[in-house]
Each structure stands twice: as C-alpha cells, then as structure tokens.
Design a protein around this motif. Structure first.
Motif, PDB file in Angstrom:
ATOM      1  N   LYS A  21       0.845  -1.183   0.000  1.00 48.07           N
ATOM      2  CA  LYS A  21       0.000   0.000   0.000  1.00 48.07           C
ATOM      3  C   LYS A  21       0.880   1.232   0.000  1.00 48.07           C
ATOM      4  O   LYS A  21       1.811   1.335   0.802  1.00 48.07           O
ATOM      5  N   ALA A  22       0.581   2.140  -0.903  1.00 55.97           N
ATOM      6  CA  ALA A  22       1.354   3.380  -0.951  1.00 55.97           C
ATOM      7  C   ALA A  22       0.399   4.554  -0.765  1.00 55.97           C
ATOM      8  O   ALA A  22      -0.716   4.549  -1.287  1.00 55.97           O
ATOM      9  N   VAL A  23       0.849   5.527   0.001  1.00 53.99           N
ATOM     10  CA  VAL A  23       0.057   6.748   0.185  1.00 53.99           C
ATOM     11  C   VAL A  23       0.370   7.686  -0.973  1.00 53.99           C
ATOM     12  O   VAL A  23       1.535   7.994  -1.233  1.00 53.99           O
ATOM     13  N   THR A  24      -0.669   8.118  -1.698  1.00 52.39           N
ATOM     14  CA  THR A  24      -0.452   9.035  -2.824  1.00 52.39           C
ATOM     15  C   THR A  24      -1.336  10.264  -2.652  1.00 52.39           C
ATOM     16  O   THR A  24      -2.258  10.265  -1.833  1.00 52.39           O
ATOM     17  N   ASN A  25      -1.049  11.293  -3.427  1.00 56.92           N
ATOM     18  CA  ASN A  25      -1.825  12.549  -3.385  1.00 56.92           C
ATOM     19  C   ASN A  25      -1.979  13.079  -1.965  1.00 56.92           C
ATOM     20  O   ASN A  25      -3.055  13.531  -1.570  1.00 56.92           O
ATOM     21  N   PHE A  26      -0.903  12.998  -1.201  1.00 61.33           N
ATOM     22  CA  PHE A  26      -0.964  13.450   0.193  1.00 61.33           C
ATOM     23  C   PHE A  26      -1.130  14.966   0.261  1.00 61.33           C
ATOM     24  O   PHE A  26      -0.474  15.706  -0.460  1.00 61.33           O
ATOM     25  N   LYS A  27      -2.036  15.405   1.136  1.00 61.73           N
ATOM     26  CA  LYS A  27      -2.273  16.842   1.261  1.00 61.73           C
ATOM     27  C   LYS A  27      -2.479  17.181   2.732  1.00 61.73           C
ATOM     28  O   LYS A  27      -3.352  16.609   3.389  1.00 61.73           O
ATOM     29  N   GLN A  28      -1.650  18.068   3.260  1.00 62.16           N
ATOM     30  CA  GLN A  28      -1.820  18.515   4.642  1.00 62.16           C
ATOM     31  C   GLN A  28      -2.893  19.599   4.628  1.00 62.16           C
ATOM     32  O   GLN A  28      -2.686  20.702   4.155  1.00 62.16           O
ATOM     33  N   VAL A  29      -4.080  19.265   5.130  1.00 61.94           N
ATOM     34  CA  VAL A  29      -5.209  20.197   5.050  1.00 61.94           C
ATOM     35  C   VAL A  29      -5.068  21.300   6.104  1.00 61.94           C
ATOM     36  O   VAL A  29      -5.374  22.461   5.877  1.00 61.94           O
ATOM     37  N   SER A  30      -4.596  20.903   7.291  1.00 64.55           N
ATOM     38  CA  SER A  30      -4.382  21.881   8.368  1.00 64.55           C
ATOM     39  C   SER A  30      -3.284  21.298   9.255  1.00 64.55           C
ATOM     40  O   SER A  30      -2.639  20.336   8.878  1.00 64.55           O
ATOM     41  N   LYS A  31      -3.118  21.861  10.451  1.00 59.97           N
ATOM     42  CA  LYS A  31      -2.048  21.362  11.326  1.00 59.97           C
ATOM     43  C   LYS A  31      -2.150  19.859  11.569  1.00 59.97           C
ATOM     44  O   LYS A  31      -1.164  19.137  11.542  1.00 59.97           O
ATOM     45  N   THR A  32      -3.376  19.391  11.829  1.00 59.52           N
ATOM     46  CA  THR A  32      -3.518  17.962  12.154  1.00 59.52           C
ATOM     47  C   THR A  32      -4.326  17.173  11.130  1.00 59.52           C
ATOM     48  O   THR A  32      -4.311  15.950  11.151  1.00 59.52           O
ATOM     49  N   LEU A  33      -5.019  17.852  10.226  1.00 54.61           N
ATOM     50  CA  LEU A  33      -5.850  17.140   9.252  1.00 54.61           C
ATOM     51  C   LEU A  33      -5.070  16.844   7.979  1.00 54.61           C
ATOM     52  O   LEU A  33      -4.395  17.730   7.447  1.00 54.61           O
ATOM     53  N   GLU A  34      -5.184  15.623   7.501  1.00 55.60           N
ATOM     54  CA  GLU A  34      -4.504  15.285   6.257  1.00 55.60           C
ATOM     55  C   GLU A  34      -5.411  14.431   5.375  1.00 55.60           C
ATOM     56  O   GLU A  34      -6.224  13.658   5.870  1.00 55.60           O
ATOM     57  N   GLU A  35      -5.249  14.623   4.081  1.00 62.09           N
ATOM     58  CA  GLU A  35      -6.024  13.857   3.107  1.00 62.09           C
ATOM     59  C   GLU A  35      -5.054  13.112   2.213  1.00 62.09           C
ATOM     60  O   GLU A  35      -4.009  13.643   1.856  1.00 62.09           O
ATOM     61  N   PHE A  36      -5.399  11.881   1.844  1.00 64.00           N
ATOM     62  CA  PHE A  36      -4.552  11.155   0.899  1.00 64.00           C
ATOM     63  C   PHE A  36      -5.337   9.989   0.317  1.00 64.00           C
ATOM     64  O   PHE A  36      -6.390   9.615   0.825  1.00 64.00           O
ATOM     65  N   ASP A  37      -4.814   9.451  -0.774  1.00 60.95           N
ATOM     66  CA  ASP A  37      -5.375   8.230  -1.342  1.00 60.95           C
ATOM     67  C   ASP A  37      -4.449   7.085  -0.968  1.00 60.95           C
ATOM     68  O   ASP A  37      -3.261   7.292  -0.712  1.00 60.95           O
ATOM     69  N   VAL A  38      -5.008   5.907  -0.929  1.00 62.77           N
ATOM     70  CA  VAL A  38      -4.186   4.728  -0.677  1.00 62.77           C
ATOM     71  C   VAL A  38      -4.217   3.890  -1.945  1.00 62.77           C
ATOM     72  O   VAL A  38      -5.270   3.578  -2.461  1.00 62.77           O
ATOM     73  N   GLU A  39      -3.043   3.593  -2.450  1.00 63.44           N
ATOM     74  CA  GLU A  39      -2.960   2.916  -3.737  1.00 63.44           C
ATOM     75  C   GLU A  39      -2.174   1.623  -3.593  1.00 63.44           C
ATOM     76  O   GLU A  39      -1.177   1.586  -2.873  1.00 63.44           O
ATOM     77  N   GLU A  40      -2.595   0.597  -4.283  1.00 62.98           N
ATOM     78  CA  GLU A  40      -1.811  -0.642  -4.276  1.00 62.98           C
ATOM     79  C   GLU A  40      -0.767  -0.576  -5.382  1.00 62.98           C
ATOM     80  O   GLU A  40      -1.078  -0.200  -6.510  1.00 62.98           O
ATOM     81  N   GLN A  41       0.460  -0.921  -5.038  1.00 65.44           N
ATOM     82  CA  GLN A  41       1.531  -0.901  -6.030  1.00 65.44           C
ATOM     83  C   GLN A  41       2.327  -2.185  -5.930  1.00 65.44           C
ATOM     84  O   GLN A  41       2.423  -2.774  -4.858  1.00 65.44           O
ATOM     85  N   PRO A  42       2.926  -2.623  -7.047  1.00 64.76           N
ATOM     86  CA  PRO A  42       3.757  -3.823  -6.954  1.00 64.76           C
ATOM     87  C   PRO A  42       5.000  -3.521  -6.110  1.00 64.76           C
ATOM     88  O   PRO A  42       5.511  -2.401  -6.133  1.00 64.76           O
ATOM     89  N   SER A  43       5.455  -4.526  -5.346  1.00 61.32           N
ATOM     90  CA  SER A  43       6.517  -4.277  -4.369  1.00 61.32           C
ATOM     91  C   SER A  43       7.846  -3.850  -5.001  1.00 61.32           C
ATOM     92  O   SER A  43       8.640  -3.163  -4.372  1.00 61.32           O
TER      93      SER A  43
END
Length: 473
Positions: A21-43
């Motif tokens: 699982k890889a975290v992609t499109n990571f975005k720090q929305v505020s000090k503690t809030l974060e948004e991201f997608d979780v993507e499956e990738q080959p190892s």
C-alpha cells in the motif's frame, strides 16, 4: 521512513500480500488534518526507490523474541536488530466459516463482494461503522436490509442528528456520479483465472483505503437504484441455511413497503437472518461490516506481550511494545500512554500512517541514543473522510467520548447542505463534527488545541451571520 533514516542498513518488509500500500496525493489540510489516497503498487517499485529495502512475500509463522528471530511461512528465518509489527487487523465476522457471510476489510474481499453482488437481489448488511455506511450508500439495484445495534446510523462517526441529516441521501433515487477512482489494482499473475472461494476470512489481504468503493460497480440485479430498510437496535441472533429454515416452519418477512407494512415473504432465499427483534429476513448473502480485531495471533505464541483490552499489543509513547527491540504501529497496537485530552485511538488509515511514520522515527532515535518528543499528530484527534458524497470532518472528542454528562452540544444545520456540531465543556471546545463544505475545520482545530474560553460568545459561536474565522484565525 526507515529506509531514509538508515540508508546503509538492510530493511526487510515481510508481507503476505503481493502488493504494497502506498500513500499518494498526500495533502496537509491543516495542522492535524490530512487527506490522501491509498494505492496498491507492486513491491518492486518500493525496492527500486529504496535499494536497501527487500520485500519478502510470505506470512509470518512464528516470532522468537528472545532470539530476535522471525520465521516465515515459506520456511525461512530472519534475524532482526529491531522489529516493527504492523500486521493491522482482521474483520470481526459475526459468524466464522459460513459461506454466506462476507467480511469486508481489504481490497480482495471487496472484489469477492462485488462478484456476489452482481447476482444478488437482496443482501443484509450488519454493522454501523464507516464501511457499512459507504456500502449501503453505494449499492444500487439490490434490496438492502441494514441491521444496526444502535438507534441511529453511523454511530462510530457521529450522532443521531448527523444521521438524520444524512438519511435523505439514502433514499434519493438519483446519485451524483462518483468521482473517478484513482486506485489501480495489481494482482498476482494467474490469480484472476482461479475462482475464489466465498469465505476466505482467514487469508488476510491489505486494508481498504479511504475511497475503496469507488471504481467498484456495486450494482445488484434489480432495476431501481436505492432500496434500503434499516432495522435499528438489533443484532443477528442466528443464521439459517435454506433447508434449516424450511424445517423450522417459521415465517420470514418481505421487504417493507413505503407505508411500512410488513408482509410474509413468498420468495425462497439461499440464507435467512434471524434478528434479535424477532424478524427473519431471507437474502442472497450477509455482509459483516462489524469492525476489526487486531491481528496479533501469529506473534503471541511463546512471547510475553502486554496486550490491551481491545486485543492490541500495548505500546508506550515511543511505540515500544513490552518486549525489547519490538515496536508496533497501526491497527495491531493499542496506545497505552496517557493521551492528550482531545486525542483517542481509532483504527483508521490516517492514524495507521501517522503511527508508522512516528514508529520509524522512534526506532531511529533509539538506535542513535537520542531522545524524541511525541509527534504533534497525537495532540488532537482529526479525521477527514467522505460519506454520502459529503465531506465529513471529525475533530477531538467529536462524540463527547469520555466526557460523561459534563458537556453541552451546539448545533447548526442547513438541510441538504451542512451540519455543524460542537462539543463544549466548561466554555471550551472539546470536539466537532463538520459535514458539508463548512470551511470551519481550521478555526475549530485551533480553538480545540488552544482551549480558549469561549463562554462569552455563547450561541453566537455558530451564528452563520458572524464570520467566526475573523475572530480566531
């Protein structure tokens, strides 16, 4: 993170899954809030990026903590200096081993579910957390009986008021088109051809990301779009296979009509669910979305781990388990430090990512003998997600968790547009639920973090005519 901290050390990632699982499109929305997608990738992509990482595709058979050894299911043995256990959690199935009960926790089980749904006319969904909520909203062309043990839907994330706000979306016939799914699925060569048995609850896949249902065509056989009936304050008492049910000579209930009239069901179903409220519904299959249990089993045998009440491995504020050189992070662990008054553990993707990152820093600090401060992300519970196509932000003690009766709630609601709830205690904001595009998350995050006395503002705190951000930003 470990690969960056220890560029000259060998790092083994032992995983039973062929993908990572890889975290992609990571975005720090505020000090503690974060948004991201979780993507499956080959190892191999991870190994290519960090040459000191070696991915070992095998389950763990045994851990010998005294000898600092790990034995994998493919018969190999690995010696470690430091070990971090991140084996997640597995679905808490209502009935183990029943072929008509599907647990949803990982991308593989979501696919098995989709396959079954293609032929389904009616399903029973049991559970009231995030996955159950999403599922019920996304399913079309199939009758859904939704059994929840609470009075209102979605109790994990919000209260009855928020549930009332969302309910109209469930019965709306036409849905907005879901946003295009960015996740791709990699499978092992040949695994597509082999038919997958229905109940594979023992095989652990990787946990679902926050947008798992997008890109899955959750459509049953019927022509209408939404048909959901909610049975509240009940649990599953028993599951009867068709033959047993016929022998019982009891009556099952047809899908309730608009006017709520309940009639006996004429259809013969493959499986029947008896609820604790006395009703019996026939269906094609049952989805168990009743939460998860930490996946500790492979590691307990012969190792004296301290285990929390929820079954997780206890970790201290440096993510240490009770055994030397062993750390744990994510769903497998139970946070056993004295938490900040507005933080609590929840088995969510956001916390798993934060804990993993922090555990790597703790391992690095220990190795070099440095001291390290607790990460800021543990100051305030903060989670952003999407339910029923609304943006949902939950902050702090958003459901007054652990505050007893000593609190008050303030609400603001515009039907079909936004729902804002704040939890107040002694004039200070302790938590909030924000549904819709409220733009209040950063302001409320600051107010909860700085614990400012807001008594003077009273009801005006949520007055839509007053621009609250101007006061407090």
């Amino acid at each position: 993170k470990l690969a960056m901290e220890f560029p000259s050390e060998d790092i083994f990632l032992v995983t039973a899954s062929p993908v990572i699982k890889a975290v992609t499109n990571f975005k720090q929305v505020s000090k503690t809030l974060e948004e991201f997608d979780v993507e499956e990738q080959p190892s191999f992509l991870l190994e290519k990026r960090y040459p000191n990482i070696k991915v070992i595709q095998s389950g763990v058979k045994q851990l010998k903590s005294d000898e600092h050894n790990i034995f994998t299911e493919d018969g190999k043995e690995y010696v470690y200096e430091k070990l971090c256990l991140c084996a997640g959690a597995k679905p808490k199935l209502i009935f183990e081993g029943n072929p008509y009960v599907l647990g949803i926790r990982d991308t593989d089980s979501a696919q098995a579910f989709q396959k079954n749904l293609a032929q389904a006319e009616r399903i029973v969904v049991v559970g009231n957390g995030g996955i159950a909520l999403e599922l019920v909203y996304e399913i079309q062309g199939c009758e859904v009986i939704w059994a929840i043990k609470d009075k209102a839907i979605g109790n994990t994330f919000f209260d009855a008021g928020a549930a009332e706000f969302l309910i109209p979306k469930l019965t709306a016939e036409n849905q907005e088109t879901p946003i295009e799914c960015k996740r791709t699925k990699y499978t092992v060569e040949g695994s597509e051809e082999k038919e997958r048995p229905i109940a594979v609850s023992d095989k652990l896949g990787s946990a679902l990301g926050p947008d798992w249902h997008e890109g899955l065509h959750l459509k049953g056989t019927k022509e209408f779009s939404h048909k959901v009936h909610i049975e509240i304050l009940c649990e599953v008492k028993k599951i009867h296979l068709q033959q047993e049910f016929v022998q019982l000579q009891r009556t099952s209930v047809a899908f309730p009509k608009e006017d709520k009239t309940v009639e006996p069901d004429e259809v013969l179903w493959p499986v029947y669910v008896e609820l604790t409220n006395g009703k019996i519904y026939g269906c094609n299959f049952i989805v168990s979305a009743t939460g998860v249990v930490p996946n500790v089993k492979p590691f307990l045998d012969g190792n004296d781990f301290a285990v929390g009440e929820d079954g997780g491995l206890k970790v201290d504020k440096h993510m240490h388990t009770s055994l030397p050189d062993i750390y744990a992070a994510g769903d497998i662990c139970t946070a056993s430090w004295a938490p900040s008054p507005v933080w609590h553990q929840m088995r969510l993707w956001t916390q798993a990512r934060q804990m993993g990152w922090y555990a790597a820093r703790c391992m690095a600090a220990d190795a070099s003998g440095e001291s390290i401060d607790m990460d800021f992300c543990f100051e305030l519970f903060a989670h952003v997600t999407k339910f029923f196509n609304y943006k949902v932000v939950v902050l702090g003690k958003y459901n007054a968790q652990g505050l007893g009766l000593d609190h008050e709630l303030m609400l603001r609601c515009t039907k079909g547009q936004e729902y804002v709830k704040v939890v107040m205690q002694n004039g200070r904001m302790m938590g909030a639920v924000l549904i819709g595009e409220t733009d209040l998350e950063e302001t409320f995050e600051n107010l909860i973090l700085n614990q400012m006395d807001l008594s003077a503002y009273g009801e005006d705190l949520l007055n839509p005519d007053i621009d609250i951000e101007d006061y407090f930003d």
